[in-house]
Every structure is written in C-alpha cells, then in structure tokens.
Design an enzyme around this catalytic site. Sequence first.
Site, PDB file in Angstrom:
ATOM      1  N   HIS A   1     -54.285 -15.228   8.445  1.00  0.00           N
ATOM      2  CA  HIS A   1     -54.887 -14.613   7.274  1.00  0.00           C
ATOM      3  C   HIS A   1     -55.513 -15.708   6.431  1.00  0.00           C
ATOM      4  CE1 HIS A   1     -55.279 -12.342   3.488  1.00  0.00           C
ATOM      5  NE2 HIS A   1     -55.214 -11.260   4.229  1.00  0.00           N
TER       6      HIS A   1
ATOM      7  N   ASP B   1     -53.020  -5.946   9.703  1.00  0.00           N
ATOM      8  CA  ASP B   1     -53.981  -5.264  10.572  1.00  0.00           C
ATOM      9  C   ASP B   1     -53.473  -5.141  11.999  1.00  0.00           C
ATOM     10  OD1 ASP B   1     -56.014  -5.167   8.493  1.00  0.00           O
ATOM     11  OD2 ASP B   1     -56.159  -7.326   8.781  1.00  0.00           O
TER      12      ASP B   1
END
Length: 430
Positions: free
Chosen positions: A306, A364
């Site tokens: 991320h 995700d």
Amino acid sequence: MTAHSTTLKVGEKVVDLPVREGTIGPAVVDIGKLYAQTGMFTYDPGFTSTAACESKITYIDGDEGVLLHRGYPIEQLAEHGDFLETCYLLLYGELPTPAQKSDFDYRITRHTMVHEQMMRFFQAFRRDAHPMAVMVASVGALSAFYHDSTDISDPHQRMVASMRMIAKMPTLAAMAYKYSIGQPFIYPKNDLDYSSNFLNMCFAVPCEEYKVNPVLSRALDRIFILHADHEQNASTSTVRLAGSSGANPFACIAAGIACLWGPAHGGANEAALTMLREIGSVDNIPKYIAKAKDKNDPFRLMGFGHRVYKNYDPRAKIMQKTCHEVLNELGIKDDPLLDIAMELERIALSDDYFIEKKLYPNIDFYSGITLKAMGFPTEMFTVLFALARTVGWIAQWREMISDPAQKIGRPRQLYTGAPQRDYVPMAQRR
C-alpha cells in the site's frame, strides 16, 4: 499550532520557517511564505511529503498499521458499530447518543429516494455503459435536481446536501447496477437498514419477494465502514481541490468519483480479482511469484502493499474475517480463487522477499473475493467503494468549507518547456 521553527539556507540567505505539530503524527514545516522570502517553490511530485491541509477527521500511521476515525480505531468501529454510526462520527466528530443515532438514521432513511425525473436521465445511457460512468454523470446531475442545497455559504444547505448525498448514493448505485443488467429499478424501503436496503435495491425483482440475508447485510455494512474515509488520498484531495473553488457539493463528489475510477485507486480490488483469475490455480502460484520477483517482468501482484501502509493494512484483517463469514454463509467452501488468495497470503507473510519489501495483503486483496461471492460483478466494485467513501468526501468537504484558512487550491510547477521566443510568420517557417 506553531511549536518552534527551523532554518533553511538558500544560497547566502537563511530563512526561518515555522514548524507546526499536530495531535499525533509527524510535525510539518510551514513553507507558506517560502516563495516570498526566497523566490523559490518546493518540488514534490505526488505530494508525498506535503501536508495540503489541516484536518481533525482521519489519522493514518502507515508504519504501525493504524487507522483512526476521530481518534477511534477502525477495528473497534467495524466490530461494534454500524456504517451510519461511523457516518455520524465522521461528520460531527463524536459518536452519537441513542437519540442522536435514531434521529440521524431517520433523516438518512427519509432522503433515500431520488427525483422521479432521474429515471429518464438514466435512460439516456447506452445499455452497456460502465456503472462508474453512470455514477459520475448521475451524481453531478443531482445539482440540477436539488437547487435548494447548493449554496455552500449556508450551513443548513450544507447539512441538507450532506444528508442527501449519503442517503441517495446507494439508490443511484443500485440504479446503475440494475440499468447495466436490464432489470427494473427497485425503490428504497424505509423499513430496512442502510446496507439491507442497498442489497434489496440491487437484487430484488418486482415479480417475487426478496429476503435480505442478515449475514451478507452485516458484511456489506462492515465493508462500507472500512472504506468510509482514508485521509488525504487522491479522490479526497480531488474533492477538496474542487471544493476550494466554491463548486457545489454534488459537483465536488462527482469529481471524487471520477478520480476514484482510476485503477491505481478505487479499481485495485477489481485488479486483484483479475490477477487471481489469471493465476488460475494454486499449482501456478510459484510461477507467478517468480514473475513478481523478476524486475524485468511486467507482472505485478495486485492487492499487496500500500502506498501508505508499510505494515499489515488494519482493514485487511477485518476484511479477511468478513470474507470467510460470507463464504461460509453461502456454502462456498472450495472456491479456487480463495484457495489461491490464502496461499498467496501465507507466502507474503513468510517469504523474505515480501517481508523485506513490506508487501503485505491489503483490503483490496479480500474485498474483491467477498463482493464477487455476494453477487456483484467486478464493474460494480468501484461503485461500492464510491458509495462508502461518500461520507468521507462529504466530511472532508464540510471541514474545508468551514476552515477560515481555506483558499483556492493552486499547486505550482517546475517549468521545463521552451524559453520565451518570438512568433515566426508562416512564410518564414522552415
């Protein structure tokens, strides 16, 4: 609040720059007067080292894997509350009392219908229009239907616009889905909670009764909480930048949706699911792990790492549990995509390459599998993200509008084009 100052030497000139400290997190150097003092700007592509605003809403510590909304850890909000409680918290700064929660739920529920003429607006789209394209257009069009809540100088109109956006977004999202599959629109029902109402509008049909599964409703509600706000990301910054010009709130949120549509932002969960399908089976994982480690191979593992989190994404832990709950409830025990996901997670948490590069599974990674199991097609994933993030955008927009230090956004640039030159008549050009 200015705590102290630091000095910067530019050529032979030394300037004092104030240093401001927040409640938690790193201090910032205030460079607001740098150009006036030195004739120079700073250069920070992507604004990775620049604080563009002061905010009291959300705090992230990417190194420690911490996400706080108004000081409350995301894990506690997802475990003990519901989405509308998180909405209230983001908007007003405190958790609601029972009376405040009841009133807030009532107001949101009674704003869920959209103007009937919006039905004809939807009919202008091609039948195969992408739901995100429909969302950008329909949310922007709300400003044409609700003129009585576009005056941003009026606190009451700002409040009404906020309620309308949070309430009507599920209705518009469900309409976008129904339109894409050729089914009739389903009106909202006031006797259902926020997430159950959305599921009903998406999956009910007029010819038979639809009963919302409470496990799926709670799972979706938790997904909404996990996506409600995430500090100054690309779409939130877009909303703030659009709002800084004085644009109406519906236009600002439409701008945020357009930014969210990008695959590097809101489309990441769809990309993660596509990657799992490409891998195909657990037996193929070693080959794809080798491809991911090869610098010369364009393949990248989606759903890992991320931009902010350099530790395990705190939302991913909750999303993993939610994913299992949904799959168990639906009786999906041998989902090949889940098998691939679990093995990839095991490798990522134990392989030196992933540990060294801090490529931990993010939200995700699990949300795509969960939404697929619930019956949503991949093109709806980002729409659900936009639905959930609306409250964060609205909270950030409201905070910006009421900030006395707010001014129109105007980033600077490092110009590398041609220097000044004179116009050459057409006949003299060779």
